[in-house]
Scaffold this motif. Sequence first.
Motif, short mmCIF file in Angstrom:
data_model
loop_
_atom_site.label_atom_id
_atom_site.label_comp_id
_atom_site.label_asym_id
_atom_site.label_seq_id
_atom_site.Cartn_x
_atom_site.Cartn_y
_atom_site.Cartn_z
N SER A 1 -6.10 50.32 21.34
CA SER A 1 -5.58 49.07 20.80
C SER A 1 -5.60 49.04 19.28
CB SER A 1 -6.42 47.89 21.32
OG SER A 1 -7.75 47.96 20.82
N LYS A 2 -6.09 50.12 18.67
CA LYS A 2 -6.14 50.27 17.21
C LYS A 2 -6.90 49.11 16.57
CE LYS A 2 -1.90 53.00 16.97
NZ LYS A 2 -0.55 53.14 16.40
N VAL A 3 -8.05 48.77 17.18
CA VAL A 3 -8.90 47.73 16.62
C VAL A 3 -9.38 48.16 15.23
CG1 VAL A 3 -10.99 48.69 17.68
CG2 VAL A 3 -10.91 46.28 17.09
N SER A 4 -9.49 47.21 14.32
CA SER A 4 -9.97 47.53 12.97
C SER A 4 -11.46 47.80 12.99
CB SER A 4 -9.66 46.37 12.01
OG SER A 4 -10.42 45.24 12.35
N ARG A 5 -11.95 48.48 11.95
CA ARG A 5 -13.37 48.79 11.89
C ARG A 5 -14.21 47.51 11.75
NH1 ARG A 5 -13.10 52.86 8.50
NH2 ARG A 5 -13.88 51.86 6.63
N GLU A 6 -13.69 46.51 11.00
CA GLU A 6 -14.45 45.28 10.86
C GLU A 6 -14.50 44.51 12.18
OE1 GLU A 6 -10.51 44.48 8.57
OE2 GLU A 6 -11.81 46.18 9.04
N ALA A 7 -13.38 44.54 12.95
CA ALA A 7 -13.39 43.88 14.25
C ALA A 7 -14.35 44.59 15.21
CB ALA A 7 -11.98 43.84 14.84
N LEU A 8 -14.37 45.92 15.15
CA LEU A 8 -15.30 46.67 15.98
C LEU A 8 -16.74 46.33 15.61
CD1 LEU A 8 -15.88 48.84 18.11
CD2 LEU A 8 -15.69 50.56 16.30
N GLN A 9 -17.00 46.22 14.33
CA GLN A 9 -18.35 45.87 13.89
C GLN A 9 -18.75 44.48 14.39
OE1 GLN A 9 -19.05 45.60 9.57
NE2 GLN A 9 -20.83 46.90 9.90
N GLY A 10 -17.80 43.54 14.35
CA GLY A 10 -18.08 42.20 14.87
C GLY A 10 -18.36 42.23 16.36
N LEU A 11 -17.60 43.02 17.10
CA LEU A 11 -17.80 43.17 18.55
C LEU A 11 -19.20 43.73 18.83
CD1 LEU A 11 -15.29 45.03 20.90
CD2 LEU A 11 -17.74 45.35 21.07
N LEU A 12 -19.55 44.80 18.14
CA LEU A 12 -20.85 45.43 18.37
C LEU A 12 -21.99 44.48 18.00
CD1 LEU A 12 -20.12 49.00 16.95
CD2 LEU A 12 -20.10 48.28 19.34
N SER A 13 -21.82 43.75 16.91
CA SER A 13 -22.85 42.80 16.49
C SER A 13 -23.03 41.69 17.53
CB SER A 13 -22.51 42.20 15.12
OG SER A 13 -22.49 43.18 14.12
#
Length: 292
Positions: free
Chosen positions: A202-214
Amino acid sequence: MAVERLTVPGEPWLSRRIREAAARDALGHAVVLSGQGDLEAAARFTAAAMQCQGADRPCGECPACRKVLKGVHPDVTVVQDPEHKNIAVDILRDTVADAYNLPNEGNRKVFVFPDCGALDPKAQNVLLKVVEDGPSHAAFLFCAVNSAVLLPTIRSRTVEWKLSPPQEEAEESDERAEELARLLCAGHAAELAAFCAGLENSKVSREALQGLLSGARDLLAEGLAVSCGMDGAPLARELARSMGRGRMAAAADVLGRLIRQCNYNVGVGHLAGALAVELSGVFPPSQHGKGR
């Protein structure tokens, strides 16, 4: 009356992470501040953290912090060229030369680039050597809505701190965090791997991935609290029941490591792959490859 703690406006998470890094003397010599928030305020906050003479950096109260926040600190330079669209090479050569001079009164000489869109490739190449191998007292803060405006050779030598994503992206990260937590409850490594592959596709951004993980780590932390007898939301209670304390702690450690890696120039594909592999290790081999 208590003095309000200094923060980047609207950025409590970023403020906390910068403050934590400053406490460990781990802010680095070159930082990219990216995203759609108040980048200049974030740069002032980071510069103050680098110059602060107090215990809680940046304290916002010491003489160094006050000078940085007022824009009058002699060792914090904002690099601009109001006469041209792009910053002239001569200005950048003067900046490089100044970087080798010792600080006047501060801990470091800090150079702030408030708009990296004004740095064309030729200009960035002028900066490359001092960013790569400059004096230990020199620090560089690059502000860019999208860090891709910087050359890979510059980005690879920096730490990137992202401002909070727009509300819509934050909400999507929260939904995905809950989905990941439910997959952890189910305990099927194959479904976790499919979820992680979907993040990459889905080409998620790195900041969105960081928010998901957090978000997922916060749910695990709540699950750990539930396992110790505290109350919690239904999903946290399900995590506690399904995973147990040991697996929740192991999964939270995995997420914590990957959250930290999101601050660096690591590809989302690599992070998503590492997430799949490391989370699968939380479950016993009998559950690997199983789906519903």
